[in-house]
Write a protein that holds these residues in place. Sequence first.
Motif, PDB file in Angstrom:
ATOM      1  N   GLY A 237      48.208  54.463 -39.798  1.00 15.18           N
ATOM      2  CA  GLY A 237      49.229  54.548 -38.750  1.00 15.18           C
ATOM      3  C   GLY A 237      49.842  55.926 -38.673  1.00 15.18           C
ATOM      4  N   LYS A 238      50.228  56.482 -39.839  1.00 16.74           N
ATOM      5  CA  LYS A 238      50.841  57.811 -39.863  1.00 16.74           C
ATOM      6  C   LYS A 238      49.882  58.855 -39.325  1.00 16.74           C
ATOM      7  N   TYR A 239      48.631  58.787 -39.806  1.00 17.67           N
ATOM      8  CA  TYR A 239      47.657  59.783 -39.391  1.00 17.67           C
ATOM      9  C   TYR A 239      47.389  59.669 -37.902  1.00 17.67           C
ATOM     10  N   PHE A 240      47.332  58.427 -37.406  1.00 15.87           N
ATOM     11  CA  PHE A 240      47.069  58.257 -35.979  1.00 15.87           C
ATOM     12  C   PHE A 240      48.172  58.885 -35.139  1.00 15.87           C
ATOM     13  N   PHE A 241      49.435  58.538 -35.443  1.00 17.57           N
ATOM     14  CA  PHE A 241      50.526  59.022 -34.594  1.00 17.57           C
ATOM     15  C   PHE A 241      50.595  60.534 -34.583  1.00 17.57           C
TER      16      PHE A 241
END
Lengths: 422, 103
Positions: A157-161
Amino acid sequence: MPEMHPMIQLLLPEIALILGATAVLLGGLIPALRNRSALVSLVAIALALWLGARLSMLEIKDADAVVSLQHGPLVWYARLITLAIGALIIMVNRHVPDDAERGEYFALILFSLAGVTLTSVANSLVVLFLALELVSVPTYILIGLSRRDIAAQEAAGKYFFLGAFAAAITLYGFSFLYGAAGTMTMFGENSITAKIASEGSIHDALVLVGLLLSLAGLAFKIAAVPLHFYIADVYQGAAAPITGMLGFVPKFAGFLALIQLLGLTSWKYGDEIFWLLFAMAAVTMLVGNTLALMQHNIKRMLAYSGVAHSGYMLVALVAGPILIDTGRAPLRDGIAALLFYMTAYGIMNLGCFAALSFFRKPGTDDPDESAETTDDIAGAARTHPWAALCLAVCTLGLMGFPAHRRLHGQALHYLLGPVRRR
Amino acid sequence: MFEIGLNHYLVLSALVFSLGVLCMATKRNAIGILIGVELVLNSANINLVAFSKYSAGAADGHIFAVFVILLAAAEAAIAIAIFMNFYSALRTIDVDRGDELRN
């Protein structure tokens, strides 16, 4: 080779990779074929390597008529090291995915590798942007697939955002470069490079804003300070073998795109961008190494070490090619040092994480309980002698001992050259 | 009456860009952050189409914008998949609740 449209000829290795990835993806649906996924991926990479080598020796007719793609030493070199390290990445990852997900997993790795080589082939802002996205979108999914626990989902999630946000900022920058030049073509006749060179519009506000925004987005990809904050969390959350891939694939794509972008100004960018890159390199080396010293978790430590290595490579980028020939892709001096360093770093980093994936927390054998802190791998030489040896060799390599030393010296030499000239 | 020109579009896209960044920075709901990312992508689209119409005179800006719209759709699909996993683990999509990873 039979007569083909020059555009298809220039893209043959990438076409082989994408077809291989599609075959792996579809084969993953059939239980009997699933176990062959890694093997088929390796075959696709070997085919792409062979096609790339053939192409580099072949004179391609009408290649310059294809305005959106380029060819030359930078492309051949980028293909060679991406595919060679890509084969290692596939081998390191062969036991990671669940049985039902083997097809998707290896197909995504192949898509990501195709994105890296496309970044170097791109001669148009459209192709460059789509190639960068082809690199990063599969990595978001791979992190989530690599482990079952909450930590991996959070890392994905962090990497995606942050990744999607950085890509959007890069795109915003590209739109200004397009506006300033009125064309998407990067090099050659009637291109952005030609426009900037002929009008002397390096200080044109649109070009400057476009370059700065694109650089900011790409600084995220190479994890340069101040856009490095996500990297430790992402490395910690993902499984070790996929972390080894994250250290090389997005970083190499980011540096290739940076080489292309700075090439747009024929490497005569103004003082603003020079000092920005200079300060970024210095702070990245300093902050990366300092933060790495403060970590207890091995993956976080290696993540910050990767930040510091990005700083070293930025030094080579600032140095840039000293003698610019008229060809499309400069490949000497600072850039040659950068590419060589990237190869060595990619292999050493992958080796570290491959070795790390063998170690478990003391007293368990569960693959989800992998070793986290330095205490967890105490005495590893007795339980896993070969993996421990590999980890030792690779960490020494990352420290720059002993073969890297000459490289550091070379990069610094090239950095001081332009500074003295100013 | 005034004519609508390039500058009006650039101001609009800068506004949308700032709103997107603000949305990313302040929203804690995962869908809210995704909307921020889409706003930034769309601000770039406005720029591309406006430059294509007013300064380049060729259609490549429009074509790039179509690619970006496709890409935004692909990214949204992946984002939703990641949120589903996140939700099934934590029963919320409040990103502040994801605090497993720290030093």
